[in-house]
Write a protein that holds these residues in place. Structure first.
Motif, mmCIF file in Angstrom:
data_model
loop_
_atom_site.group_PDB
_atom_site.id
_atom_site.type_symbol
_atom_site.label_atom_id
_atom_site.label_comp_id
_atom_site.label_asym_id
_atom_site.label_seq_id
_atom_site.Cartn_x
_atom_site.Cartn_y
_atom_site.Cartn_z
ATOM 1 N N LYS A 259 0.801 -1.218 0.000
ATOM 2 C CA LYS A 259 0.000 0.000 0.000
ATOM 3 C C LYS A 259 0.839 1.274 0.000
ATOM 4 N N ASN A 260 2.122 1.159 0.377
ATOM 5 C CA ASN A 260 2.979 2.342 0.409
ATOM 6 C C ASN A 260 3.746 2.536 -0.895
ATOM 7 N N MET A 261 3.435 1.683 -1.906
ATOM 8 C CA MET A 261 4.104 1.795 -3.195
ATOM 9 C C MET A 261 3.164 2.417 -4.229
ATOM 10 N N GLU A 262 3.741 3.173 -5.138
ATOM 11 C CA GLU A 262 2.952 3.835 -6.173
ATOM 12 C C GLU A 262 3.741 3.829 -7.483
ATOM 13 N N LYS A 263 3.007 3.974 -8.593
ATOM 14 C CA LYS A 263 3.632 4.039 -9.915
ATOM 15 C C LYS A 263 3.524 5.458 -10.464
ATOM 16 N N VAL A 264 4.499 5.812 -11.286
ATOM 17 C CA VAL A 264 4.402 7.057 -12.035
ATOM 18 C C VAL A 264 4.907 6.778 -13.447
ATOM 19 N N GLU A 265 4.109 7.141 -14.433
ATOM 20 C CA GLU A 265 4.495 6.968 -15.827
ATOM 21 C C GLU A 265 4.862 8.322 -16.401
ATOM 22 N N ILE A 266 6.038 8.401 -17.006
ATOM 23 C CA ILE A 266 6.539 9.652 -17.577
ATOM 24 C C ILE A 266 6.656 9.474 -19.082
ATOM 25 N N TYR A 267 5.951 10.312 -19.814
ATOM 26 C CA TYR A 267 5.906 10.183 -21.269
ATOM 27 C C TYR A 267 7.076 10.912 -21.908
ATOM 28 N N GLN A 268 8.214 10.251 -21.860
ATOM 29 C CA GLN A 268 9.421 10.691 -22.557
ATOM 30 C C GLN A 268 10.342 9.488 -22.680
ATOM 31 N N SER A 269 11.197 9.482 -23.675
ATOM 32 C CA SER A 269 12.037 8.316 -23.933
ATOM 33 C C SER A 269 13.264 8.261 -23.027
ATOM 34 N N ALA A 270 13.739 9.416 -22.593
ATOM 35 C CA ALA A 270 14.950 9.443 -21.766
ATOM 36 C C ALA A 270 14.666 8.870 -20.376
ATOM 37 N N ILE A 271 15.627 8.099 -19.856
ATOM 38 C CA ILE A 271 15.511 7.546 -18.507
ATOM 39 C C ILE A 271 15.814 8.636 -17.492
ATOM 40 N N LEU A 272 14.923 8.790 -16.526
ATOM 41 C CA LEU A 272 15.086 9.812 -15.487
ATOM 42 C C LEU A 272 15.725 9.172 -14.257
ATOM 43 N N GLU A 273 16.790 9.773 -13.789
ATOM 44 C CA GLU A 273 17.480 9.263 -12.602
ATOM 45 C C GLU A 273 17.215 10.180 -11.418
ATOM 46 N N VAL A 274 16.377 9.667 -10.506
ATOM 47 C CA VAL A 274 16.016 10.419 -9.295
ATOM 48 C C VAL A 274 16.148 9.467 -8.114
ATOM 49 N N PRO A 275 16.862 9.847 -7.063
ATOM 50 C CA PRO A 275 16.978 8.971 -5.877
ATOM 51 C C PRO A 275 15.598 8.591 -5.336
ATOM 52 N N GLY A 276 15.366 7.293 -5.141
ATOM 53 C CA GLY A 276 14.086 6.817 -4.634
ATOM 54 C C GLY A 276 13.108 6.425 -5.717
ATOM 55 N N LEU A 277 13.443 6.739 -6.984
ATOM 56 C CA LEU A 277 12.586 6.403 -8.117
ATOM 57 C C LEU A 277 13.223 5.237 -8.863
ATOM 58 N N LYS A 278 12.505 4.102 -8.933
ATOM 59 C CA LYS A 278 13.055 2.885 -9.524
ATOM 60 C C LYS A 278 12.378 2.593 -10.854
ATOM 61 N N LEU A 279 13.192 2.447 -11.904
ATOM 62 C CA LEU A 279 12.650 2.124 -13.218
ATOM 63 C C LEU A 279 12.007 0.736 -13.179
ATOM 64 N N TYR A 280 10.764 0.690 -13.593
ATOM 65 C CA TYR A 280 9.992 -0.560 -13.529
ATOM 66 C C TYR A 280 9.720 -1.135 -14.917
ATOM 67 N N GLN A 281 9.405 -0.261 -15.868
ATOM 68 C CA GLN A 281 9.020 -0.741 -17.194
ATOM 69 C C GLN A 281 9.333 0.308 -18.252
ATOM 70 N N GLU A 282 9.982 -0.115 -19.335
ATOM 71 C CA GLU A 282 10.257 0.770 -20.460
ATOM 72 C C GLU A 282 9.269 0.494 -21.580
ATOM 73 N N ASN A 283 8.582 1.528 -22.043
ATOM 74 C CA ASN A 283 7.643 1.419 -23.144
ATOM 75 C C ASN A 283 8.179 2.171 -24.366
ATOM 76 N N GLN A 284 7.413 2.129 -25.453
ATOM 77 C CA GLN A 284 7.851 2.778 -26.684
ATOM 78 C C GLN A 284 7.998 4.282 -26.514
ATOM 79 N N ASP A 285 7.032 4.906 -25.841
ATOM 80 C CA ASP A 285 7.066 6.364 -25.716
ATOM 81 C C ASP A 285 6.983 6.839 -24.266
ATOM 82 N N SER A 286 7.200 5.941 -23.327
ATOM 83 C CA SER A 286 7.142 6.336 -21.918
ATOM 84 C C SER A 286 7.957 5.371 -21.067
ATOM 85 N N ASN A 287 8.186 5.753 -19.826
ATOM 86 C CA ASN A 287 8.844 4.886 -18.856
ATOM 87 C C ASN A 287 8.039 4.901 -17.562
ATOM 88 N N VAL A 288 7.934 3.738 -16.928
ATOM 89 C CA VAL A 288 7.169 3.615 -15.693
ATOM 90 C C VAL A 288 8.136 3.362 -14.546
#
Length: 323
Positions: free
Chosen positions: A252-281
């Protein structure tokens, strides 16, 4: 794994209500193992699994291919004996009382049919009524109406689409009004509309008839939608056995965020879960990184308009669990 609480009382000391609860166990599996003889050694398909299923449960029995789901169902149907342990289905040893239990059990297997290929669909239903010695035409008519098969009732099974055929399979499994229904990948390949009819019917059947349903499926959205209980198995071992809400609450303390851009975003505490064609989750722990903090980062990066938050679903939870 969740376990059932034990009582120090004897059955004689239990109240009438408590005895009713005890008697509501439609399936009991106690320390069951199943081993097969492989080419060079024994293969352990199930390893000391324990669980109970009560009358009226809708159980999602989930796990990867080869986890032991089909082996479990075969044991519960009495098609094979366990190597060790005890199994009770409908109060009986399912292997010794297989014919007796079959009168109270329905099965729908995605890869097997109980319909006659060359005959009209209605003829299969009538034959099964005779086989089970039931004359309840009102119940059959209700099934036909609820599953919307009137338009193709008199077509040969070989002319039906997959969705039409699977609706027929479900009716065939229910003509004798079983107390227990097994669905093994029963919705595999169905279109969205047929699957919706299928699931709505199962919920109504469970609500009106208290039919206990055990389903295996690769589409975990089905489990999330209709099941009240989850049994999770992995490599023959039970990993979870309890309420669906309890399983989901562990994340319950976990959440997803989908960012619609191809570049991988590196933010402490944010873990890449899934790479899509035009977004990353990404996934993140809201106790460590809040949406407010993330929004500030996204605003500074000028991507705030390309962001969508959502809760984890059952598929996400199982993936993150490594199952």
């Amino acid at each position: 794994m969740c376990s059932t609480k034990n009582s120090d009382k004897s059955e004689h000391d239990l109240s009438a209500g408590e005895q009713t609860i005890m008697q509501n166990k439609i399936i009991e599996v106690k320390t069951v193992s199943k081993a097969y003889k492989g080419a060079t050694d024994m293969i352990l398909a199930l390893n000391d699994i324990d669980f109970n299923i009560e009358v009226g449960d809708i159980v999602g029995y989930v796990g990867q291919n080869g986890a032991g789901k089909s082996t479990t169902i075969k044991l519960l149907l009495g098609l094979m004996l366990p190597t060790n342990g005890e199994i009770s289905v409908l109060g009986n040893n399912p292997f010794k009382k297989r014919i007796q239990n079959a009168k109270q059990i329905g099965t729908v297997m995605g890869q097997k049919s109980q319909l006659w290929w060359e005959l009209p669909l209605i003829d299969s239903f009538k034959f099964l009524q005779a086989m089970y010695d039931t004359k309840d035409d009102a119940w059959l008519a209700q099934l036909i109406d609820l599953l919307e098969v009137n338009d193709f009732l008199h077509k040969p099974v070989r002319e039906l689409s997959l969705g039409q055929k699977m609706r027929g399979e479900l009716i065939a499994a229910l003509v004798h009004q079983p107390k227990l229904l097994f669905l093994d990948e029963a919705t595999l390949g169905l279109d969205v509309q047929t699957k919706n009819v299928f699931l709505n019917f199962l919920m109504q059947l469970n609500k009106t008839k208290q039919t206990t349903i055990i389903m295996t499926t690769h589409d975990l959205r089905e489990v999330e939608r209709i099941a009240n209980k989850i049994i999770l198995i992995d490599h023959g071992q039970l990993k979870f056995n309890g309420a669906k809400s309890d399983f989901i609450a562990e994340f319950k303390n976990m959440e997803k965020v989908e960012i619609y851009q191809s570049a991988i975003l590196e933010v402490p505490g944010l873990k890449l879960y899934q790479e899509n064609q035009d977004s990353n989750v990404y996934v993140f722990n809201i106790d460590e990184l809040t949406e407010k903090q993330l929004n500030k980062i996204f605003l500074e990066a000028d991507i705030i308009s390309n962001v969508r938050y959502s809760d984890l679903d059952l598929t996400d939870i199982l993936t993150l669990s490594g199952i």
